[in-house]
Design an enzyme around this catalytic site. Structure first.
Site, mmCIF file in Angstrom:
data_model
loop_
_atom_site.group_PDB
_atom_site.id
_atom_site.type_symbol
_atom_site.label_atom_id
_atom_site.label_comp_id
_atom_site.label_asym_id
_atom_site.label_seq_id
_atom_site.Cartn_x
_atom_site.Cartn_y
_atom_site.Cartn_z
ATOM 1 N N GLU A 230 11.992 -5.069 29.577
ATOM 2 C CA GLU A 230 13.337 -4.613 29.229
ATOM 3 C C GLU A 230 13.196 -3.962 27.868
ATOM 4 O O GLU A 230 12.878 -4.632 26.895
ATOM 5 C CB GLU A 230 14.254 -5.836 29.189
ATOM 6 C CG GLU A 230 15.706 -5.465 29.215
ATOM 7 C CD GLU A 230 16.497 -6.456 28.399
ATOM 8 O OE1 GLU A 230 16.350 -7.658 28.598
ATOM 9 O OE2 GLU A 230 17.229 -5.982 27.531
ATOM 10 N N CYS A 267 20.631 -5.339 22.699
ATOM 11 C CA CYS A 267 20.183 -4.248 23.576
ATOM 12 C C CYS A 267 21.355 -3.620 24.317
ATOM 13 O O CYS A 267 21.225 -2.553 24.890
ATOM 14 C CB CYS A 267 19.144 -4.766 24.557
ATOM 15 S SG CYS A 267 19.641 -6.266 25.373
HETATM 16 P P1 NAP Z 1 8.500 -5.022 19.747
HETATM 17 O O1 NAP Z 1 7.942 -4.475 18.504
HETATM 18 O O2 NAP Z 1 8.342 -4.202 20.968
HETATM 19 O O3 NAP Z 1 7.773 -6.441 19.993
HETATM 20 C C1 NAP Z 1 8.042 -7.217 21.126
HETATM 21 C C2 NAP Z 1 6.847 -8.074 21.474
HETATM 22 O O4 NAP Z 1 5.757 -7.268 21.914
HETATM 23 C C3 NAP Z 1 6.315 -8.864 20.300
HETATM 24 O O5 NAP Z 1 5.812 -10.074 20.789
HETATM 25 C C4 NAP Z 1 5.174 -8.016 19.771
HETATM 26 O O6 NAP Z 1 4.191 -8.776 19.117
HETATM 27 C C5 NAP Z 1 4.637 -7.432 21.049
HETATM 28 N N1 NAP Z 1 4.065 -6.105 20.914
HETATM 29 C C6 NAP Z 1 4.703 -4.993 20.451
HETATM 30 N N2 NAP Z 1 3.880 -3.936 20.516
HETATM 31 C C7 NAP Z 1 2.707 -4.374 21.007
HETATM 32 C C8 NAP Z 1 1.449 -3.749 21.306
HETATM 33 N N3 NAP Z 1 1.270 -2.450 21.113
HETATM 34 N N4 NAP Z 1 0.466 -4.500 21.778
HETATM 35 C C9 NAP Z 1 0.652 -5.828 21.980
HETATM 36 N N5 NAP Z 1 1.809 -6.476 21.732
HETATM 37 C C10 NAP Z 1 2.821 -5.759 21.252
HETATM 38 O O7 NAP Z 1 10.006 -5.400 19.626
HETATM 39 P P2 NAP Z 1 10.806 -6.003 18.377
HETATM 40 O O8 NAP Z 1 9.929 -6.676 17.417
HETATM 41 O O9 NAP Z 1 11.897 -6.771 18.925
HETATM 42 O O10 NAP Z 1 11.267 -4.653 17.695
HETATM 43 C C11 NAP Z 1 12.545 -4.315 17.675
HETATM 44 C C12 NAP Z 1 12.783 -3.104 18.539
HETATM 45 O O11 NAP Z 1 12.786 -3.474 19.918
HETATM 46 C C13 NAP Z 1 14.161 -2.625 18.255
HETATM 47 O O12 NAP Z 1 14.104 -1.571 17.355
HETATM 48 C C14 NAP Z 1 14.733 -2.263 19.600
HETATM 49 O O13 NAP Z 1 14.583 -0.883 19.816
HETATM 50 C C15 NAP Z 1 13.922 -3.001 20.593
HETATM 51 N N6 NAP Z 1 14.582 -4.171 21.227
HETATM 52 C C16 NAP Z 1 15.080 -4.051 22.459
HETATM 53 C C17 NAP Z 1 15.621 -5.154 23.084
HETATM 54 C C18 NAP Z 1 16.124 -5.078 24.475
HETATM 55 O O14 NAP Z 1 16.657 -6.050 24.934
HETATM 56 N N7 NAP Z 1 15.959 -3.987 25.164
HETATM 57 C C19 NAP Z 1 15.662 -6.376 22.448
HETATM 58 C C20 NAP Z 1 15.121 -6.488 21.191
HETATM 59 C C21 NAP Z 1 14.564 -5.385 20.600
HETATM 60 P P3 NAP Z 1 4.361 -9.280 17.592
HETATM 61 O O15 NAP Z 1 5.688 -9.965 17.515
HETATM 62 O O16 NAP Z 1 3.237 -10.241 17.421
HETATM 63 O O17 NAP Z 1 4.263 -8.083 16.732
#
Ligand code: NAP
Length: 484
Positions: A230, A267
Site C-alpha cells: 500500500e 494515506c
Molecule cells: P518508507 O520509507 O517507504 O518505509 C517503509 C518501510 O520500508 C520501512 O520499514 C523501511 O525501512 C522500508 N524500506 C523503505 N525503502 C526500502 C528499501 N529501498 N529497501 C528496503 N527496505 C525499505 O515509508 P515511511 O518511512 O513511512 O515514509 C513515509 C512516506 O511513505 C510518506 O512520505 C508517504 O508518502 C508514504 N506513506 C504512505 C502510507 C500509506 O498508507 N500509503 C503510509 C505511511 C507512509 P526502515 O524503516 O528501516 O528505513
C-alpha cells in the site's frame, strides 16, 4: 553485526517462524480465534506502557494512540470472529455429475482456501499500532493460519519490540507454537527476509519508492511471491457547484480538519480539493483557524514533507492561500496551496502528488466538465470523494459523469464524507490501482483482507476420510458451504 551475521540471524528467525507456521496452519479456527483474542486482551492490558513508548517514539498525542490501540485490538477480535464463522474459507463443493453438459462427466471437486505460508509484514511509520507489529496485516495473516515475521519500522523500534514481547507472552500462555511472530530490524534485514525461500507472501505500508523497490525484489525471487504494497495516494475530493455554493464554511473547516488530522500523515488525506472558481471556499479557508502545529513522526518524514511542499510551491501558477511563518519549520504549521484546473491539466505529473504532512492543494474550475478530464489524468487512488447537493439536478449530472471514471481509479468512493476516517468492517475496501497499491484486487483493511494470505486448493475425487472436515458433506463444523 557484520553482513554475514545479519544474514545468519535472519536465516535463524525465518526458520523458527517457518517451524511455527507448520503447527499453526494445522490448528482449528476455534483454536486460532482463542489465541488471537488472548493476544488482544494482553495488548489492552499492556496499553498504558505501550502507549508511553509509542508517544516517545512517534510524537503522536496520547488520545490518538489510545484510539489506535483500541482499533488494533478490535481488529484482532473481528478477525477471530471472521474465522470462527468459516465463510472466509470459500468452500465450494461440486458433486460428481455424469450428465455435466460440457460433454464430459464432472468429477467430485471440493475447493477451499488454505494458509499461504509464512508472511513478512513491513510495518508502517504512521500507525505504530494499527499498521505495525500487531496491526491489520499481522491480524489477517495469523487468523488465516500463517506465522509472521514483522520488519519493524525504524520510526518506532522500541515499541515494535515491546509489542512483540506482549504478543509472544500471550501466545505462549495460550498454547501457540513458539516463533508464531518474530520482529526484525533494518532495511537490509528486511530485504534478506523478503528473499528467503520460506517466506510465501509479504505486505507493506509506506512510500512509493520503498514499496516499489521491495515489490521488484519479491517478483525477482527465483520463486516470486505476492507482495501486497500500500503505497501512495492523493485522494482527490470534488465539490460540485451547488454544494460549494451551499456550504463554503463547512468545506473550509472540513478540509482543514481533514488535512491536519494526525498532522496530515494519513494515506487517506484528501491532497487535492476541487471547487468552482466563483465559490467563496478559498476566502473561507483564508480566514479559517488552523490547529496548533505538532511535530511530524520523525526527521525523515519532516525532511521529505518540507522538500515536497517546496517543490509544489515552486511550480508556476501555484499560490499559497494559507500558511503561517512556520509552515516549513519543525513542527510545521498547516499550508493550503491554490491553483487552477488548467495548471493541473498542463502538468498533472507534478501537481497530482502526495504531500505527506499538513498540506493540501485547492484547485478551482470554471467548467464542471473539466473535472472528468482531470479525473482521467489521475493515477490509481485509495479514495475519491464527491460532495454534492442531493437535490441539485446539475450536481447529480456532473457526479454521474465523474463517477464511472473515479470507479476506474479508486478503491473507495465517498459521497459527502471526508475520506480520512477508515472504519474496520466487513465491506471495507482500502486499496486501489497502482500506485495506491501493488495489488488492486485486494484490500489492506477490513475482514476480506484475510484473502491476501490464503491460497485456493481443490481436492478432486478424494474419499471423505482424507478430506479436511470443512469439505465433508456432513459439515461437522457447520461452516457455510456452496454445494452444487
Ligand atoms: P518508507 O520509507 O517507504 O518505509 C517503509 C518501510 O520500508 C520501512 O520499514 C523501511 O525501512 C522500508 N524500506 C523503505 N525503502 C526500502 C528499501 N529501498 N529497501 C528496503 N527496505 C525499505 O515509508 P515511511 O518511512 O513511512 O515514509 C513515509 C512516506 O511513505 C510518506 O512520505 C508517504 O508518502 C508514504 N506513506 C504512505 C502510507 C500509506 O498508507 N500509503 C503510509 C505511511 C507512509 P526502515 O524503516 O528501516 O528505513
Amino acid at each position: 553485526m557484520t553482513e554475514s551475521q545479519a544474514v545468519a540471524s535472519i536465516e535463524d528467525t525465518v526458520v523458527k517462524v517457518a517451524g511455527a507456521a507448520t503447527v499453526w496452519a494445522a490448528t482449528s479456527e476455534a483454536e486460532r480465534a482463542r489465541v488471537i483474542r488472548a493476544i488482544a486482551d494482553a495488548l489492552d492490558a499492556a496499553g498504558d506502557s505501550l502507549i508511553r513508548i509509542a508517544q516517545e517514539e512517534t510524537n503522536l498525542p496520547t488520545p490518538r494512540l489510545q484510539g489506535e490501540l483500541k482499533r488494533t485490538t478490535f481488529q484482532l477480535r473481528i478477525f477471530a470472529e471472521t474465522i470462527e464463522k468459516g465463510e472466509y474459507l470459500g468452500v465450494i463443493i461440486d458433486h460428481a455429475d455424469p450428465e455435466w453438459p460440457m460433454g464430459a462427466p464432472r468429477p467430485d471437486l471440493r475447493r477451499m482456501l488454505v494458509p499461504i505460508g509464512p508472511v513478512l509484514v513491513f510495518s508502517a511509520s504512521n500507525f505504530p499500532f494499527a499498521f505495525s507489529v500487531a496491526g491489520g496485516d499481522t491480524a489477517a495473516a495469523l487468523a488465516a493460519g500463517n506465522a509472521v515475521v514483522v520488519k519493524a519500522h525504524s520510526g518506532h523500534p522500541k515499541l515494535s519490540d515491546a509489542t512483540a514481547a506482549v504478543i509472544a507472552d500471550a501466545a505462549a500462555r495460550a498454547g501457540a507454537p513458539e516463533g508464531l511472530l518474530e520482529v526484525i530490524h533494518g532495511q537490509q534485514e528486511g530485504v534478506d527476509a523478503l528473499k528467503h525461500p520460506a517466506i510465501k507472501a509479504a505486505s507493506f505500508t509506506g512510500s512509493i519508492p520503498g514499496g516499489r523497490a521491495l515489490f521488484d525484489i519479491a517478483n525477482a525471487r527465483p520463486e516470486p511471491i505476492p507482495f501486497y504494497g500500500e503505497l501512495g495516494s492523493v485522494n482527490p475530493a470534488f465539490f460540485m457547484p451547488a454544494a460549494a455554493t451551499a456550504r463554503p464554511g463547512e468545506i473550509a473547516d472540513g478540509y482543514l480538519g481533514s488535512i491536519t488530522g494526525s498532522q496530515g500523515q494519513l494515506c487517506t488525506k484528501p491532497g487535492l480539493l476541487f471547487v468552482p472558481e466563483d465559490s467563496t471556499v478559498v476566502e473561507s479557508l483564508r480566514v479559517a483557524t488552523s490547529p496548533s502545529p505538532a511535530p511530524l513522526l520523525n526527521e525523515r518524514i519532516q525532511e521529505s514533507y518540507v522538500r515536497e511542499l517546496q517543490r509544489i510551491q515552486a511550480v508556476e501558477g501555484v499560490d499559497t492561500i494559507k500558511s503561517g511563518d512556520n509552515s516549513l519549520a519543525d513542527p510545521p504549521e498547516a499550508t493550503v496551496l491554490f491553483t487552477s484546473i488548467d495548471q493541473v491539466l498542463a502538468d498533472p505529473e507534478t501537481l497530482i502528488a502526495e504531500i505527506f504532512g499538513p498540506a493540501g492543494v485547492v484547485v478551482t474550475y470554471s467548467d464542471p466538465a473539466s473535472l472528468t478530464e482531470v479525473a482521467k489524468a489521475l493515477d490509481g487512488q485509495l479514495t475519491s470523494t464527491i460532495f454534492a447537493e442531493a437535490e441539485s439536478d446539475s450536481d447529480l449530472e456532473v457526479a454521474r459523469d465523474l463517477l464511472p471514471i473515479l470507479r476506474e481509479k479508486a478503491g473507495r468512493l465517498l459521497w459527502n464524507q471526508w475520506p480520512t476516517g477508515l472504519s474496520v468492517t466487513y465491506a471495507q475496501q482500502h486499496g486501489g490501482p497502482y500506485p495506491a497499491t501493488t495489488a488492486p484486487t485486494t484490500t489492506a483493511v477490513g475482514t476480506t483482507s484475510i484473502a491476501r494470505f490464503l491460497r485456493p486448493v481443490v481436492f478432486q475425487n478424494f474419499p471423505e476420510a482424507l478430506l479436511p472436515a470443512q469439505l465433508h458433506d456432513s459439515n461437522p463444523l457447520g461452516i457455510p458451504q456452496q454445494v452444487n
